[in-house]
Motif scaffolding. Sequence first.
Motif, PDB file in Angstrom:
ATOM      1  N   SER A  10       0.856  -1.186   0.000  1.00  0.00           N
ATOM      2  CA  SER A  10       0.000   0.000   0.000  1.00  0.00           C
ATOM      3  C   SER A  10       0.893   1.237   0.000  1.00  0.00           C
ATOM      4  O   SER A  10       1.854   1.319   0.770  1.00  0.00           O
ATOM      5  N   CYS A  11       0.569   2.200  -0.871  1.00  0.00           N
ATOM      6  CA  CYS A  11       1.324   3.448  -0.954  1.00  0.00           C
ATOM      7  C   CYS A  11       0.363   4.614  -0.731  1.00  0.00           C
ATOM      8  O   CYS A  11      -0.725   4.646  -1.315  1.00  0.00           O
ATOM      9  N   SER A  12       0.768   5.561   0.089  1.00  0.00           N
ATOM     10  CA  SER A  12      -0.109   6.692   0.387  1.00  0.00           C
ATOM     11  C   SER A  12       0.708   7.945   0.633  1.00  0.00           C
ATOM     12  O   SER A  12       1.905   7.883   0.918  1.00  0.00           O
ATOM     13  N   MET A  13       0.028   9.098   0.510  1.00  0.00           N
ATOM     14  CA  MET A  13       0.653  10.387   0.745  1.00  0.00           C
ATOM     15  C   MET A  13      -0.148  11.121   1.803  1.00  0.00           C
ATOM     16  O   MET A  13      -1.391  11.129   1.772  1.00  0.00           O
ATOM     17  N   HIS A  14       0.557  11.764   2.737  1.00  0.00           N
ATOM     18  CA  HIS A  14      -0.086  12.386   3.889  1.00  0.00           C
ATOM     19  C   HIS A  14       0.344  13.852   3.971  1.00  0.00           C
ATOM     20  O   HIS A  14       1.544  14.156   3.996  1.00  0.00           O
TER      21      HIS A  14
END
Length: 382
Positions: free
Chosen positions: A269-273
Amino acid sequence: MISDNSAGVQDATGEELERLYRDLDALDLHPLWNITGELLTETPRPKAVPWLWNGAQLRALGERAIDLVPVERGGERRVLSLGNPGLGGRPYAVGTLWGAIQCLGPHETAPAHRHSPGAIRFVLAGSGVWTTVDGDACDMHPGDLILTPSMHWHDHTNGGTESMVWFDGLDLPMIEALDGVFFEEYPEFAQPQPAVRNASEASHTGHPGRFRAGAVTDELDPRSSRLLVYRWTETDAELTRLAAEADQAPVSVEFTNPDSGASVLPTLSCSMHRLPAGRPTRARQQTGNAIWVVFRGEGHSVIGGQRFDWAPGDMFVVPSWVPVEHHAATPADLFRLTDAPVLRALGIYRERALDDPQPVTGTFTARTVAGPVPATTSGELL
């Protein structure tokens, strides 16, 4: 005869019991009654420990490696892997995830190969580089996410005059634990360059299924995303939109498979915060491991009660079930890689929010070595 005591241990003399243990050991057997507490713990006890690697130091060492270590068939890649001190010398950032910085100098090509571990690239700095994935040449820019799914041919080429550095994330430790590692070299040094570049991007232009506000919670897909590159310009626009709707509270997006809404890879899983200054996140615990990469901004995170100060290019890890909360001193964007899709597929994912901030019991000091470090400007790694 077995006694009825609560331990369930045979009612025998010490000498007889010792002989039983010797015989068990001789046949490679382990008495469960002696190790139950080690195997079945009340909560996860990861061997990896919370840790942070200084981005400026990583960049400086990468530049030194460019000068000293050629990229060629055999060496394959100029990569500095994150080694968690809790893992006994293994070159892994946490128990299930590989994290590293990869460096490519001007006019270099890292040769083509493929492997069963899936990989992602999150670009930190530089220009002029593209990754060719199964014949699709994907241009790379700071903030872009590029996928190299399991058993896809890939090579990296720098056609420019400056070096580029990016974060490499792989599920290699997980695939190794499953005894599923395969690796092949491409018949030639590199793949033929296509007449049309960024083909997967062109076929998904404007597709609404590239992002999910927050995180994927239900969708699962054994197939990898056919979209191979997620542009920072679009990620930035989506984060900006969400932040405006949330009155500048912390917001996040997970990159998703446009065809199914699942995470971009079956295992990752890849995400940006996006963290506004002075608006800390709530402390949370989650099963599974996470690697965080600071793209821009400064601040600190509290991980298991310890304070970790961070700046652009820094990389830090949060092992399974260790509580974490984030505090931005300046507006910040952080990239996160996790193994959540696997835990969700197995039905063992769980998370919870803590009622109160964690008491800080100490401050982490990142390890450094003497030598020059690259400059930064505008809060971003050069």
